[in-house]
Design a protein around this motif. Structure first.
Motif, PDB file in Angstrom:
ATOM      1  N   GLY A 142       7.798 -39.859-113.710  1.00  0.00           N
ATOM      2  CA  GLY A 142       8.290 -40.344-114.996  1.00  0.00           C
ATOM      3  C   GLY A 142       7.182 -40.402-116.024  1.00  0.00           C
ATOM      4  N   ALA A 143       7.579 -40.358-117.291  1.00  0.00           N
ATOM      5  CA  ALA A 143       6.627 -40.476-118.398  1.00  0.00           C
ATOM      6  C   ALA A 143       7.296 -41.276-119.509  1.00  0.00           C
ATOM      7  N   PHE A 144       6.604 -42.290-120.020  1.00  0.00           N
ATOM      8  CA  PHE A 144       7.210 -43.216-120.972  1.00  0.00           C
ATOM      9  C   PHE A 144       6.264 -43.488-122.140  1.00  0.00           C
ATOM     10  N   ARG A 189       2.264 -42.100-117.760  1.00  0.00           N
ATOM     11  CA  ARG A 189       2.855 -41.237-116.747  1.00  0.00           C
ATOM     12  C   ARG A 189       2.742 -41.890-115.374  1.00  0.00           C
ATOM     13  N   VAL A 190       3.863 -42.005-114.677  1.00  0.00           N
ATOM     14  CA  VAL A 190       3.884 -42.616-113.353  1.00  0.00           C
ATOM     15  C   VAL A 190       3.705 -41.515-112.316  1.00  0.00           C
ATOM     16  N   ARG A 191       2.645 -41.625-111.506  1.00  0.00           N
ATOM     17  CA  ARG A 191       2.315 -40.578-110.557  1.00  0.00           C
ATOM     18  C   ARG A 191       2.060 -41.135-109.164  1.00  0.00           C
ATOM     19  N   ILE A 192       2.261 -40.279-108.169  1.00  0.00           N
ATOM     20  CA  ILE A 192       2.027 -40.624-106.767  1.00  0.00           C
ATOM     21  C   ILE A 192       0.978 -39.664-106.232  1.00  0.00           C
ATOM     22  N   GLY A 193      -0.019 -40.200-105.527  1.00  0.00           N
ATOM     23  CA  GLY A 193      -0.984 -39.301-104.930  1.00  0.00           C
ATOM     24  C   GLY A 193      -2.397 -39.842-104.954  1.00  0.00           C
ATOM     25  N   PRO A 194      -3.359 -39.001-104.507  1.00  0.00           N
ATOM     26  CA  PRO A 194      -3.167 -37.590-104.172  1.00  0.00           C
ATOM     27  C   PRO A 194      -2.452 -37.392-102.836  1.00  0.00           C
ATOM     28  N   LEU A 195      -1.705 -36.299-102.747  1.00  0.00           N
ATOM     29  CA  LEU A 195      -0.973 -35.941-101.538  1.00  0.00           C
ATOM     30  C   LEU A 195      -1.641 -34.729-100.901  1.00  0.00           C
TER      31      LEU A 195
END
Length: 282
Positions: free
Chosen positions: A214-216, A250-256
């Motif tokens: 997501g980005a807000f 920006r909502v981010r997950i990681g690093p993967l």
């Protein structure tokens, strides 16, 4: 009394005159070479000489097209930064600022070898495959257009897409220069093949895959989503703040580690009410 010039004085004057003429010729030659070697005939980008109504120009019509190496060099480097193409764009959706480009580039080749037409419904994007089709929606006035991505850019901080003059005018951003938009992928017909895999991805980049969910423009909205996603996965969830004319969170997950890890996280995202995400490389 008549004064006569010494032969050595005349010779010295003549040599100085030759040097001066040669210098002028050299300066003129260098200026012409510099001008002729420039790719673009104007320095500052502008629109048409007079405003042209683009309301009659239809949206781009999505269709399945082959993806060649032209325009899809992966990775590529511009201004010292290396970009990796999105390998799975099927869920791509992002919010940020759109800009536009016009007369300076009109008639010149785009990244895939086509000729840029500022009166057509096209766009430039840094990491989407070429060609791609996206719907661009102005977040303030609700106007929406469908454009075909056939170029790379914009390479300015805080901008996620560069629109043709026609697309920008229909959205209402030709006067302001930029505008807040949402960009969402359109997959025509059957899912097209992914772009070429990176040709020389450094080993250190293999563990640098991030999943953006997501980005807000609102920090509180980003935090709310972060909390929901964090409850659904054991991976690190964080907010990447992008400072521009208007901040973007920006909502981010990681690093993967790899694509398997990406798929594993994506399978859990519906628990947080998230059904759209895309991978990015940092």
């Amino acid at each position: 009394m008549t004064v006569t010039s010494h032969p050595s004085n005349r010779f010295t004057f003549y040599m100085l005159w030759l040097v001066a003429v040669a210098s002028l010729v050299s300066c003129s030659s260098n200026k012409q070479t510099s001008s002729s070697s420039s790719r673009y005939h104007i320095e500052q980008d502008v629109g048409p000489d007079k405003p042209i109504d683009m309301s009659h120009v239809p949206d781009a019509v999505p269709r399945v097209e082959p993806r060649t190496r032209a325009g899809n060099k992966n990775p590529y480097t511009v201004l010292g930064k290396t970009y990796y193409l999105i390998e799975d764009e099927s869920n791509y959706k992002e919010r940020g600022r759109a800009s536009w480009y016009g007369k300076k580039f009109h008639g010149h080749k785009t990244s895939n070898g086509e000729v840029y037409d500022m009166y057509a419904m096209t766009a430039a994007h840094k990491t989407l495959p070429i060609p791609s089709y996206v719907r661009v929606t102005h977040l303030e006035n609700g106007r929406s257009v469908v454009v075909r991505v056939n170029d790379r850019g914009p390479f300015h901080e805080g901008r996620i897409i560069d629109l043709s003059y026609a697309a920008a005018q229909r959205l209402g951003i030709t006067q302001t220069g930029t505008g807040p938009v949402e960009v969402e992928i359109i997959i025509p017909g059957d899912t097209p093949p992914p772009p070429l895999k990176p040709e020389n991805r450094p080993a250190s980049q293999a563990s640098g895959i991030y999943l953006q969910v997501g980005a807000f423009s609102s920090a509180s909205s980003a935090q709310a989503l972060k909390d929901k996603v964090a409850a659904a996965t054991d991976e690190r969830v964080f907010i990447s703040e992008f400072l521009a004319a208007r901040p973007l969170y920006r909502v981010r997950i990681g690093p993967l580690a790899d694509q398997q890890a990406v798929n594993r996280v994506r399978a859990r995202l519906p628990q947080a009410g998230v059904y759209s995400s895309h991978t990015v490389q940092d």
